[in-house]
Design a protein around this motif. Structure first.
Motif, PDB file in Angstrom:
ATOM      1  N   ALA A  58      15.473  43.151  19.326  1.00 38.12           N
ATOM      2  CA  ALA A  58      14.203  42.939  18.628  1.00 38.12           C
ATOM      3  C   ALA A  58      13.594  41.599  19.015  1.00 38.12           C
ATOM      4  O   ALA A  58      12.373  41.465  19.104  1.00 38.12           O
ATOM      5  N   GLY A  59      14.441  40.610  19.260  1.00 35.67           N
ATOM      6  CA  GLY A  59      13.939  39.310  19.699  1.00 35.67           C
ATOM      7  C   GLY A  59      13.297  39.384  21.070  1.00 35.67           C
ATOM      8  O   GLY A  59      12.272  38.736  21.316  1.00 35.67           O
ATOM      9  N   ARG A  60      13.886  40.173  21.972  1.00 36.17           N
ATOM     10  CA  ARG A  60      13.272  40.372  23.297  1.00 36.17           C
ATOM     11  C   ARG A  60      11.910  41.032  23.150  1.00 36.17           C
ATOM     12  O   ARG A  60      10.943  40.662  23.816  1.00 36.17           O
ATOM     13  N   LEU A  61      11.855  42.021  22.259  1.00 36.61           N
ATOM     14  CA  LEU A  61      10.599  42.737  22.061  1.00 36.61           C
ATOM     15  C   LEU A  61       9.532  41.827  21.460  1.00 36.61           C
ATOM     16  O   LEU A  61       8.339  41.959  21.765  1.00 36.61           O
ATOM     17  N   ALA A  62       9.947  40.897  20.620  1.00 36.13           N
ATOM     18  CA  ALA A  62       8.995  40.005  19.950  1.00 36.13           C
ATOM     19  C   ALA A  62       8.344  39.022  20.918  1.00 36.13           C
ATOM     20  O   ALA A  62       7.341  38.402  20.572  1.00 36.13           O
ATOM     21  N   ARG A  63       8.902  38.876  22.127  1.00 35.24           N
ATOM     22  CA  ARG A  63       8.288  37.985  23.106  1.00 35.24           C
ATOM     23  C   ARG A  63       7.157  38.662  23.873  1.00 35.24           C
ATOM     24  O   ARG A  63       6.404  38.010  24.583  1.00 35.24           O
ATOM     25  N   ASP A  64       7.055  39.981  23.715  1.00 38.35           N
ATOM     26  CA  ASP A  64       5.990  40.720  24.391  1.00 38.35           C
ATOM     27  C   ASP A  64       4.673  40.531  23.651  1.00 38.35           C
ATOM     28  O   ASP A  64       4.640  40.526  22.411  1.00 38.35           O
ATOM     29  N   TRP A  65       3.560  40.374  24.406  1.00 37.32           N
ATOM     30  CA  TRP A  65       2.259  40.105  23.782  1.00 37.32           C
ATOM     31  C   TRP A  65       1.824  41.240  22.851  1.00 37.32           C
ATOM     32  O   TRP A  65       1.144  41.007  21.850  1.00 37.32           O
ATOM     33  N   TYR A  66       2.239  42.476  23.145  1.00 37.21           N
ATOM     34  CA  TYR A  66       1.795  43.637  22.386  1.00 37.21           C
ATOM     35  C   TYR A  66       2.790  44.002  21.279  1.00 37.21           C
ATOM     36  O   TYR A  66       2.436  44.088  20.099  1.00 37.21           O
ATOM     37  N   TYR A  67       4.071  44.169  21.645  1.00 38.13           N
ATOM     38  CA  TYR A  67       5.053  44.670  20.681  1.00 38.13           C
ATOM     39  C   TYR A  67       5.439  43.650  19.619  1.00 38.13           C
ATOM     40  O   TYR A  67       6.022  44.017  18.600  1.00 38.13           O
ATOM     41  N   ARG A  68       5.108  42.388  19.835  1.00 31.57           N
ATOM     42  CA  ARG A  68       5.418  41.394  18.812  1.00 31.57           C
ATOM     43  C   ARG A  68       4.634  41.647  17.526  1.00 31.57           C
ATOM     44  O   ARG A  68       4.966  41.111  16.464  1.00 31.57           O
TER      45      ARG A  68
END
Length: 340
Positions: A263-273
């Motif tokens: 989830a932390g990796r995903l939160a770094r994405d401009w969209y999925y965060r």
């Protein structure tokens, strides 16, 4: 004195204050009717001549038309020229024709060697286009050629304090809607412009992509700028968070379960965060993605890797299971020797 010389004379006189038509006619030794035609000619050229009726009335230039002179150092001029070169690298440059004349004036103030260097800004300033977004591709720009006109109309509406009427096309819903906006700002994000203003009909803020505007026209309806509306309120893609909540309410959602590190990796994405994240047990989280497009959800689940599980929708879960089984079969132990 011909009409062009008289028009220039009128421009100089009106820049000094209000003059009556009779006074101007006497000054140029022509009829009042000729002055009326000269004023119409200036208006046709885009020069804002204002008329005041009554016995004390007359013509004058709009108060904000001529700006006071600004003294710039050589370094300040160079800094502005670099900024202009960067602006030209954007996907649509606001008020491009005005930018051309502004650049010419700045260049003229530089000594010849410096002028030759900055005359071709693209040779010394580069701008890269953003890479393709693999995990959440969007439809191509609906009207990329019209984005320039939409941004220009929006800025001109802001400068004049006038509403802008827009015809906007939504490629996801396949429909065109009309809007009457009070323009309050523009924002550039990922190679495209967004328009931000107050929706008069809905009495609320509106944020839309300029490349999806079919037509934009500055209307005659004035408005007063509102202190509670600022494009700064959209920085950090807060508009995307609101949009995701709206899409979730419409029911188009995929749910993935994953660990905190994923989830932390995903939160770094401009969209999925901006996706909704909910607890799902010790060290586990549910992430709600407002999409059921297999071209988006399946690559995302594969990218997250072991420990991530696509829970819904069932059809995508079954499809992913079949794909992963096929991949596992391809990597099963065999007699094939690795190539050297």
């Amino acid at each position: 004195m011909n009409a062009i010389e008289r028009a220039l004379g009128l421009l100089l006189l009106l820049s000094g204050g209000q003059r009556s038509a009779a006074e101007l006619a006497e000054r140029f030794q022509v009829s009042v009717r000729t002055i009326y035609r000269d004023v119409d000619r200036l208006l046709a050229l885009g020069i804002p001549v204002e008329a005041e009726r009554g016995t004390d009335g007359g013509y004058r230039l709009a108060r904000d038309f001529l700006q006071p002179p600004v003294a710039l150092t050589r370094s300040e001029t160079a800094a502005l020229l670099v900024a202009l070169a960067l602006a030209r690298g954007l996907n649509a440059t606001p008020l491009l024709s005005d930018l051309d004349t502004a650049q010419a004036k700045l260049l003229a103030s530089l000594p010849r060697p410096a002028r030759e260097v900055f005359a071709q800004g693209s040779r010394i300033v580069g701008i890269e286009k953003p890479p393709v977004d693999i995990f959440h591709p969007e439809p191509d720009a609906v009207h990329p050629g019209r984005m320039q006109a939409a941004v220009d109309a929006f800025l001109n509406g802001m400068l004049a304090g006038r509403r802008v009427r827009l015809s906007h096309e939504n490629p996801y819903r396949g429909r065109v809607a009309e809007f009457d906006l009070e323009p309050h700002g523009i924002l550039f994000d990922r190679d495209r412009w967004y328009l931000y203003g107050h929706d008069v009909d809905q009495d609320g803020e509106r944020f839309m992509r300029a490349d999806r505007v079919r037509e934009a026209v500055v209307s005659g309806m004035g408005f007063r700028s509102r202190a509670d509306l600022s494009v700064e309120s959209q920085i950090g893609r807060k508009w995307l968070s609101r949009a995701m909540r709206r899409w979730e309410d419409e029911g188009t959602v995929s749910v993935l379960e994953m660990g905190e590190a994923q989830a932390g990796r995903l939160a770094r994405d401009w969209y999925y965060r901006h996706a909704t994240v909910e607890p799902a047990g010790p060290g586990r989280l549910h992430v709600r993605i407002p999409s059921r497009d297999p071209a988006i959800i399946l690559p995302l689940a594969r990218w997250l890797g072991p420990g991530a599980e696509l829970l819904s929708p069932p059809d995508l879960r079954n499809r992913l299971a079949a794909e992963l089984a096929a991949m596992a079969g391809a990597y099963a132990p065999s007699q094939r020797q690795p190539t050297k």
